[in-house]
Write a protein that holds these residues in place. Sequence first.
Motif, PDB file in Angstrom:
ATOM      1  N   LEU A 459      37.615  36.821  40.062  1.00 51.79           N
ATOM      2  CA  LEU A 459      36.458  37.291  40.809  1.00 51.79           C
ATOM      3  C   LEU A 459      36.034  36.202  41.782  1.00 51.79           C
ATOM      4  N   GLY A 460      35.777  36.582  43.047  1.00 51.19           N
ATOM      5  CA  GLY A 460      35.271  35.641  44.032  1.00 51.19           C
ATOM      6  C   GLY A 460      36.316  34.739  44.638  1.00 51.19           C
ATOM      7  N   GLU A 461      37.595  35.114  44.549  1.00 52.48           N
ATOM      8  CA  GLU A 461      38.648  34.240  45.057  1.00 52.48           C
ATOM      9  C   GLU A 461      38.714  34.211  46.580  1.00 52.48           C
ATOM     10  N   VAL A 462      38.168  35.234  47.251  1.00 57.89           N
ATOM     11  CA  VAL A 462      38.216  35.271  48.717  1.00 57.89           C
ATOM     12  C   VAL A 462      37.415  34.114  49.308  1.00 57.89           C
ATOM     13  N   GLY A 463      36.278  33.807  48.731  1.00 60.98           N
ATOM     14  CA  GLY A 463      35.431  32.747  49.261  1.00 60.98           C
ATOM     15  C   GLY A 463      35.991  31.349  49.085  1.00 60.98           C
ATOM     16  N   MET A 464      37.074  31.203  48.315  1.00 60.65           N
ATOM     17  CA  MET A 464      37.653  29.867  48.115  1.00 60.65           C
ATOM     18  C   MET A 464      38.456  29.403  49.320  1.00 60.65           C
ATOM     19  N   PHE A 465      38.693  30.295  50.278  1.00 59.51           N
ATOM     20  CA  PHE A 465      39.493  29.965  51.457  1.00 59.51           C
ATOM     21  C   PHE A 465      38.671  30.292  52.704  1.00 59.51           C
ATOM     22  N   PRO A 466      37.773  29.381  53.123  1.00 57.97           N
ATOM     23  CA  PRO A 466      36.849  29.678  54.229  1.00 57.97           C
ATOM     24  C   PRO A 466      37.556  29.875  55.558  1.00 57.97           C
ATOM     25  N   GLU A 467      38.784  29.365  55.706  1.00 57.23           N
ATOM     26  CA  GLU A 467      39.478  29.575  56.971  1.00 57.23           C
ATOM     27  C   GLU A 467      39.847  31.041  57.173  1.00 57.23           C
ATOM     28  N   SER A 468      39.946  31.802  56.082  1.00 54.26           N
ATOM     29  CA  SER A 468      40.245  33.233  56.182  1.00 54.26           C
ATOM     30  C   SER A 468      38.971  34.051  56.323  1.00 54.26           C
ATOM     31  N   PHE A 469      38.039  33.827  55.408  1.00 56.09           N
ATOM     32  CA  PHE A 469      36.764  34.536  55.460  1.00 56.09           C
ATOM     33  C   PHE A 469      35.765  33.708  54.678  1.00 56.09           C
ATOM     34  N   PRO A 470      34.793  33.092  55.314  1.00 56.39           N
ATOM     35  CA  PRO A 470      33.941  32.101  54.642  1.00 56.39           C
ATOM     36  C   PRO A 470      32.832  32.695  53.780  1.00 56.39           C
ATOM     37  N   PHE A 471      32.654  34.041  53.809  1.00 62.27           N
ATOM     38  CA  PHE A 471      31.524  34.637  53.104  1.00 62.27           C
ATOM     39  C   PHE A 471      32.020  35.599  52.026  1.00 62.27           C
ATOM     40  N   ARG A 472      31.126  35.922  51.099  1.00 59.20           N
ATOM     41  CA  ARG A 472      31.426  36.906  50.067  1.00 59.20           C
ATOM     42  C   ARG A 472      31.498  38.287  50.705  1.00 59.20           C
ATOM     43  N   THR A 473      32.534  38.992  50.383  1.00 59.09           N
ATOM     44  CA  THR A 473      32.709  40.325  50.973  1.00 59.09           C
ATOM     45  C   THR A 473      31.980  41.400  50.178  1.00 59.09           C
ATOM     46  N   HIS A 474      31.476  41.063  48.986  1.00 59.92           N
ATOM     47  CA  HIS A 474      30.799  42.036  48.146  1.00 59.92           C
ATOM     48  C   HIS A 474      29.917  41.285  47.153  1.00 59.92           C
ATOM     49  N   SER A 475      29.125  42.027  46.416  1.00 63.34           N
ATOM     50  CA  SER A 475      28.307  41.474  45.344  1.00 63.34           C
ATOM     51  C   SER A 475      28.974  41.759  44.006  1.00 63.34           C
ATOM     52  N   ALA A 476      28.677  40.935  43.007  1.00 62.55           N
ATOM     53  CA  ALA A 476      29.215  41.116  41.651  1.00 62.55           C
ATOM     54  C   ALA A 476      28.047  41.142  40.686  1.00 62.55           C
ATOM     55  N   ARG A 477      27.983  42.209  39.868  1.00 61.06           N
ATOM     56  CA  ARG A 477      26.855  42.402  38.958  1.00 61.06           C
ATOM     57  C   ARG A 477      27.370  42.826  37.588  1.00 61.06           C
ATOM     58  N   THR A 478      26.831  42.222  36.550  1.00 68.57           N
ATOM     59  CA  THR A 478      27.260  42.569  35.203  1.00 68.57           C
ATOM     60  C   THR A 478      26.791  43.979  34.849  1.00 68.57           C
ATOM     61  N   LYS A 479      27.532  44.594  33.947  1.00 62.13           N
ATOM     62  CA  LYS A 479      27.195  45.959  33.544  1.00 62.13           C
ATOM     63  C   LYS A 479      26.195  45.934  32.388  1.00 62.13           C
ATOM     64  N   ASN A 480      26.217  46.968  31.571  1.00 64.01           N
ATOM     65  CA  ASN A 480      25.186  47.150  30.545  1.00 64.01           C
ATOM     66  C   ASN A 480      25.123  45.976  29.561  1.00 64.01           C
ATOM     67  N   SER A 481      26.275  45.497  29.166  1.00 66.58           N
ATOM     68  CA  SER A 481      26.302  44.362  28.250  1.00 66.58           C
ATOM     69  C   SER A 481      26.449  43.072  29.038  1.00 66.58           C
ATOM     70  N   GLY A 482      26.296  41.958  28.344  1.00 66.25           N
ATOM     71  CA  GLY A 482      26.444  40.665  28.991  1.00 66.25           C
ATOM     72  C   GLY A 482      27.895  40.387  29.353  1.00 66.25           C
TER      73      GLY A 482
END
Length: 614
Positions: A459-482
């Motif tokens: 999760l979130g591997e796109v942001g590790m390479f800012p030369e390709s795309f420096p920002f998060r392309t989406h949000s990540a939210r936990t579901k019903n359980s932790g």
Amino acid sequence: GGLGALDMTMVANLKIHANHARKSMLSKKRETHRNIIASDGKPRVIWDLFNVLFLAWTCFEIPISVVFVESECSMSWHSILNLCIDIFFCVDICVTFFTSYFDDLGAEVTDHRMIARKYLTSWFAPDVLSSFPLDVVVCSFHPSQAGFLRLLKIVRFLKLARLFKILRMFKKWEVLISNSSVSTVLRLSKFIAVMVFVTHMCGCMWYAVILTNDCWIPEHRGVGGGLDNAECSCVRGDPNCVEWNWMIRYDQDLWESDDQISKYLTAIYFAIVTLSTVGYGDITPVNDMERVYAVCLALAGALVFAFCIGSISSLAQQSNVTEQVLEEEMHGLTDFLRYNGLPRRLSHKLRYQLFYSTKKAPHVTHTVLDSFPRMLRLEVLEQLPLMGDVMHFQFWKEMDADCRARILSLCRPCALEKDEYVFHSLDVGTEMYFILKGEIDIVDVHGQIQDKKKGGEMLGEVGMFPESFPFRTHSARTKNSGCELLELSREDLLLHVKPYFPDIYQSIRDFAQEQLMHIDLASLREAMGERSKERCKMLAQNSSLLRDLKAEVKRRGRGAMQGVAKVTAFGAKTHNTMVSNANAKAAEAAAASSNSVASSKAGEGGANSVGKSL
């Protein structure tokens, strides 16, 4: 071709011989280990428990039998029990020759010759001396003579050499036991056992002082005579003398009775109150021998009891290193929360996160593993709870042990509650995550759920390479359980993963590039534009005000410059007028001066003419 065939034949023969040699070594190794008892195995542990039980009985029984019981060679139940215990310890000597041990490097030694050499040069002689039933041998020669009975007491007292054996047992268990709580209980038990044994021995020896010191005083100076500390000036058998010791002074009826249990308890009572430096004064020494022993007993109490009680107190308050570090971190966090007045819910989350990280990855909390060699560190990391969690997923399972351990040592465990965001879209991405437990919803910039990720995924591997795309392309939210995650920072990925494991780095990069092919760039541009307007709104307003201010300053500057020019022209004109006036006045003064000079010359000429005429 023949040479190649010959080489292949030689290689095949060498392989056959190597296999035979390997099988032979394994069979010899199995033969060597077949009759060896593991030092930390369950059978040996059970055997050691019986050892400790019989050793405790020996340490308790021998002082009492030597001091309070009359020596005899009759085979009573007491003698039979002691004989059985002696036989057990003789068997234990034989068992020790077949028990492995750990050398100084921590390796288990299972060779018969090395085990025998180690035992024969260390504890074999003390074990034989304390285990062989010498009292039975002594009783077989003239058992009724007093000299042999005294020798029997000495022989039985030599069995206290088994005390060293019980200390070896405790030391061995302290090394083998890895559980900190059990280890603490064991050390507490050892100190308590030492205190009990010292008290028991001192009490028995306090009563033995009476038996070894034959003190008689004149009858009129005894208890009835009112002089407690009378000098031992009489000899045994004198009808005018009486026996005198501390027990007669304390309770003469007890001394004359046959109640050995009450006598033992009285001696133990004196030993306890003296060793603990309480000293009630109801039992006191009455002759020089007893005073010397009482002084030694008080000194022993100041040293032994103080040491044991101090050690017990420190052990009772001691916890393992991880718990100490966690407690210090908790205290620091509590002070920080109290000073800054953070909300209760956020404080609870911070405390839980600190506890969770310490439990899952204790190597992150303290750096004790840094003092060990690399192979030991890898072996320890393989046994941590974190390693057991990741081994359920294919990504981690396919790695070799070195790669897996090194990357996991860079990761930081984190736990999230339900409906909590891991990150938001359009944020700057500096971390990526590996999901251990739970599910996470992938939410686009419009708040719509597009996908979900579960355990074992990244999760979130796109942001590790800012030369390709420096920002998060989406949000990540936990579901019903932790959800439980592992966090890997971009810095660690570039500094530690990329140089040493470029294949892992490239795989993560390729996966991130593939994810970029499925994003909605138009929506991201629109959302980023709106965010930029909001983000830069204040800056834009400040920029507009700054432009207006600059224009006003410029306008005022131009007016000021015009005023300066006018003042400068007026000043120049005034200066010129003043200069011209000054010049005119100077010319007039010069003309007047020339006229006066001419008049004076004319006067002089006239005077000369008159003079000549006269």
